[in-house]
Scaffold this motif. Structure first.
Motif, PDB file in Angstrom:
ATOM      1  N   SER A  67     -69.723  74.937  16.040  1.00 60.29           N
ATOM      2  CA  SER A  67     -70.316  76.225  16.723  1.00 60.29           C
ATOM      3  C   SER A  67     -70.153  76.215  18.102  1.00 60.29           C
ATOM      4  O   SER A  67     -70.142  77.429  18.780  1.00 60.29           O
ATOM      5  CB  SER A  67     -71.500  76.280  16.192  1.00 60.29           C
ATOM      6  N   GLY A  68     -69.888  75.041  18.820  1.00 57.59           N
ATOM      7  CA  GLY A  68     -69.961  75.325  20.162  1.00 57.59           C
ATOM      8  C   GLY A  68     -68.601  75.445  20.928  1.00 57.59           C
ATOM      9  O   GLY A  68     -68.310  75.386  21.971  1.00 57.59           O
ATOM     10  N   PHE A  69     -67.271  75.584  19.883  1.00 62.10           N
ATOM     11  CA  PHE A  69     -66.101  75.568  20.364  1.00 62.10           C
ATOM     12  C   PHE A  69     -65.926  76.839  21.337  1.00 62.10           C
ATOM     13  O   PHE A  69     -66.323  77.917  21.068  1.00 62.10           O
ATOM     14  CB  PHE A  69     -65.079  75.647  19.153  1.00 62.10           C
ATOM     15  N   SER A  70     -65.133  76.829  22.312  1.00 59.33           N
ATOM     16  CA  SER A  70     -64.639  77.818  23.218  1.00 59.33           C
ATOM     17  C   SER A  70     -63.087  78.161  23.077  1.00 59.33           C
ATOM     18  O   SER A  70     -62.160  77.219  23.545  1.00 59.33           O
ATOM     19  CB  SER A  70     -64.862  77.277  24.549  1.00 59.33           C
ATOM     20  N   ALA A  71     -62.684  79.184  22.553  1.00 59.94           N
ATOM     21  CA  ALA A  71     -61.463  79.370  22.581  1.00 59.94           C
ATOM     22  C   ALA A  71     -60.684  79.626  23.947  1.00 59.94           C
ATOM     23  O   ALA A  71     -59.392  79.230  24.184  1.00 59.94           O
ATOM     24  CB  ALA A  71     -61.011  80.685  21.719  1.00 59.94           C
ATOM     25  N   THR A  72     -61.526  79.987  24.916  1.00 58.69           N
ATOM     26  CA  THR A  72     -61.035  80.055  26.345  1.00 58.69           C
ATOM     27  C   THR A  72     -60.642  78.702  26.816  1.00 58.69           C
ATOM     28  O   THR A  72     -59.896  78.604  27.483  1.00 58.69           O
ATOM     29  CB  THR A  72     -62.262  80.725  27.060  1.00 58.69           C
ATOM     30  N   ALA A  73     -61.682  77.774  26.510  1.00 58.41           N
ATOM     31  CA  ALA A  73     -61.373  76.241  26.951  1.00 58.41           C
ATOM     32  C   ALA A  73     -59.967  75.851  26.458  1.00 58.41           C
ATOM     33  O   ALA A  73     -59.098  75.018  26.953  1.00 58.41           O
ATOM     34  CB  ALA A  73     -62.224  75.250  26.391  1.00 58.41           C
ATOM     35  N   GLY A 101     -54.422  82.886   8.037  1.00 58.41           N
ATOM     36  CA  GLY A 101     -53.213  83.806   7.869  1.00 58.41           C
ATOM     37  C   GLY A 101     -52.826  84.361   9.095  1.00 58.41           C
ATOM     38  O   GLY A 101     -52.143  85.196   8.883  1.00 58.41           O
ATOM     39  N   VAL A 102     -53.475  84.110  10.121  1.00 57.59           N
ATOM     40  CA  VAL A 102     -52.904  84.666  11.316  1.00 57.59           C
ATOM     41  C   VAL A 102     -52.209  83.793  12.323  1.00 57.59           C
ATOM     42  O   VAL A 102     -52.824  82.688  12.396  1.00 57.59           O
ATOM     43  CB  VAL A 102     -54.262  85.065  12.054  1.00 57.59           C
ATOM     44  N   ARG A 103     -51.207  84.137  12.949  1.00 54.11           N
ATOM     45  CA  ARG A 103     -50.471  83.232  13.644  1.00 54.11           C
ATOM     46  C   ARG A 103     -50.646  83.939  15.271  1.00 54.11           C
ATOM     47  O   ARG A 103     -50.035  84.990  15.417  1.00 54.11           O
ATOM     48  CB  ARG A 103     -49.041  83.057  13.300  1.00 54.11           C
ATOM     49  N   ILE A 104     -50.746  83.452  16.269  1.00 53.48           N
ATOM     50  CA  ILE A 104     -50.867  83.736  17.611  1.00 53.48           C
ATOM     51  C   ILE A 104     -50.176  82.873  18.354  1.00 53.48           C
ATOM     52  O   ILE A 104     -50.277  81.538  18.434  1.00 53.48           O
ATOM     53  CB  ILE A 104     -52.458  83.569  18.234  1.00 53.48           C
ATOM     54  N   VAL A 105     -49.359  83.452  19.296  1.00 50.69           N
ATOM     55  CA  VAL A 105     -48.395  82.653  20.382  1.00 50.69           C
ATOM     56  C   VAL A 105     -49.039  82.838  21.718  1.00 50.69           C
ATOM     57  O   VAL A 105     -48.996  84.240  21.962  1.00 50.69           O
ATOM     58  CB  VAL A 105     -47.095  82.971  19.916  1.00 50.69           C
ATOM     59  N   VAL A 106     -49.172  81.873  22.413  1.00 52.23           N
ATOM     60  CA  VAL A 106     -49.738  82.206  23.969  1.00 52.23           C
ATOM     61  C   VAL A 106     -49.009  81.459  24.674  1.00 52.23           C
ATOM     62  O   VAL A 106     -48.639  80.520  24.668  1.00 52.23           O
ATOM     63  CB  VAL A 106     -51.317  81.546  23.978  1.00 52.23           C
ATOM     64  N   GLU A 107     -48.470  82.382  25.778  1.00 48.13           N
ATOM     65  CA  GLU A 107     -47.388  81.674  26.785  1.00 48.13           C
ATOM     66  C   GLU A 107     -48.308  81.642  28.035  1.00 48.13           C
ATOM     67  O   GLU A 107     -48.308  80.697  28.693  1.00 48.13           O
ATOM     68  CB  GLU A 107     -46.376  82.455  26.883  1.00 48.13           C
ATOM     69  N   THR A 110     -53.814  83.746  29.827  1.00 49.49           N
ATOM     70  CA  THR A 110     -54.779  84.832  30.323  1.00 49.49           C
ATOM     71  C   THR A 110     -56.198  84.805  29.741  1.00 49.49           C
ATOM     72  O   THR A 110     -56.270  84.444  28.341  1.00 49.49           O
ATOM     73  CB  THR A 110     -54.207  86.107  30.293  1.00 49.49           C
ATOM     74  N   ALA A 111     -57.058  85.699  30.217  1.00 48.73           N
ATOM     75  CA  ALA A 111     -58.226  85.795  29.680  1.00 48.73           C
ATOM     76  C   ALA A 111     -58.235  86.840  28.383  1.00 48.73           C
ATOM     77  O   ALA A 111     -58.780  86.165  27.401  1.00 48.73           O
ATOM     78  CB  ALA A 111     -59.326  86.419  30.468  1.00 48.73           C
ATOM     79  N   GLU A 112     -57.230  87.659  28.380  1.00 46.92           N
ATOM     80  CA  GLU A 112     -56.697  88.318  27.136  1.00 46.92           C
ATOM     81  C   GLU A 112     -56.277  87.537  25.959  1.00 46.92           C
ATOM     82  O   GLU A 112     -56.760  87.951  24.889  1.00 46.92           O
ATOM     83  CB  GLU A 112     -55.935  89.577  27.649  1.00 46.92           C
ATOM     84  N   ASP A 113     -55.475  86.566  26.343  1.00 40.26           N
ATOM     85  CA  ASP A 113     -55.000  85.528  25.157  1.00 40.26           C
ATOM     86  C   ASP A 113     -56.064  84.897  24.754  1.00 40.26           C
ATOM     87  O   ASP A 113     -56.071  84.839  23.436  1.00 40.26           O
ATOM     88  CB  ASP A 113     -54.178  84.717  26.064  1.00 40.26           C
ATOM     89  N   ALA A 114     -57.027  84.269  25.582  1.00 39.00           N
ATOM     90  CA  ALA A 114     -58.402  83.707  25.209  1.00 39.00           C
ATOM     91  C   ALA A 114     -59.041  84.498  24.165  1.00 39.00           C
ATOM     92  O   ALA A 114     -59.445  84.161  23.024  1.00 39.00           O
ATOM     93  CB  ALA A 114     -59.107  83.193  26.303  1.00 39.00           C
ATOM     94  N   SER A 131     -50.055  92.084  24.794  1.00 40.68           N
ATOM     95  CA  SER A 131     -49.611  91.818  26.249  1.00 40.68           C
ATOM     96  C   SER A 131     -48.422  90.757  26.282  1.00 40.68           C
ATOM     97  O   SER A 131     -48.333  90.154  25.239  1.00 40.68           O
ATOM     98  CB  SER A 131     -50.645  91.074  27.139  1.00 40.68           C
ATOM     99  N   GLN A 132     -47.696  91.135  27.386  1.00 39.72           N
ATOM    100  CA  GLN A 132     -46.521  90.145  27.667  1.00 39.72           C
ATOM    101  C   GLN A 132     -46.976  88.729  27.652  1.00 39.72           C
ATOM    102  O   GLN A 132     -47.993  88.663  28.128  1.00 39.72           O
ATOM    103  CB  GLN A 132     -45.744  90.683  28.753  1.00 39.72           C
ATOM    104  N   GLY A 133     -46.322  87.765  26.974  1.00 33.21           N
ATOM    105  CA  GLY A 133     -46.630  86.620  26.969  1.00 33.21           C
ATOM    106  C   GLY A 133     -47.450  85.856  25.889  1.00 33.21           C
ATOM    107  O   GLY A 133     -47.813  84.829  25.773  1.00 33.21           O
TER     108      GLY A 133
END
Length: 143
Positions: A67-73, A101-107, A110-114, A131-133
């Motif tokens: 529960s303490g997981f941070s996607a931002t980290a 069932g969801v796939r996210i690609v982060v390049e 950014t905060a938006e990616d997190a 967003s781009q990236g």
């Protein structure tokens, strides 16, 4: 949640370069206090075709999160990891996250990616206008 490092151009996640970066990122995550305190990192090895030698490459990283997981980290750890790579490897070192069932690609990391990764982990769909990236696709797309 499954995570790997590699270009999202239909590349084979078991390829030596991708597997090497994914394994290196697993090491990076275990050393990152912000991520490791709320995750259990398990390396998922590539399976060898029948009759072949055993698979030894890290294909995915399996993250069990608390529960303490941070996607931002996680996203920022990837951004720092990517910046540490030689310039020729950086463009192919995208963070690919698969969950429910969801796939996210982060390049770019950014905060938006997190936020997009956090929404996916919370069961919400990421925005269709990305967003781009960063991109999102269904699990079977591009594989």
């Amino acid at each position: 949640m499954r995570v790997r490092i590699g270009a999202d151009d239909g590349d084979d996640p078991g390829a030596a370069g991708t597997a090497g970066l994914t394994g290196d990122f697993a090491d990076w995550l275990t050393q990152d206090r912000e991520v490791s305190r709320s995750t259990a990192v398990r390396r998922v090895r590539a399976t060898a075709p029948s009759g072949a030698m055993s698979g030894d490459l890290v294909e995915w990283i399996s993250l069990a999160v608390s529960s303490g997981f941070s996607a931002t980290a996680l996203v920022y750890a990837h951004r720092t990891f990517r910046a540490s790579l030689p310039p020729r490897q950086r463009s192919g070192a995208q963070l690919v996250v698969e969950y429910d069932g969801v796939r996210i690609v982060v390049e770019d990391g950014t905060a938006e990616d997190a936020a997009r990764v956090a929404r996916a982990l919370a069961g919400g769909q990421a925005d269709p206008g990305l967003s781009q990236g960063a991109s999102q696709e269904s699990p079977g797309a591009g594989s």
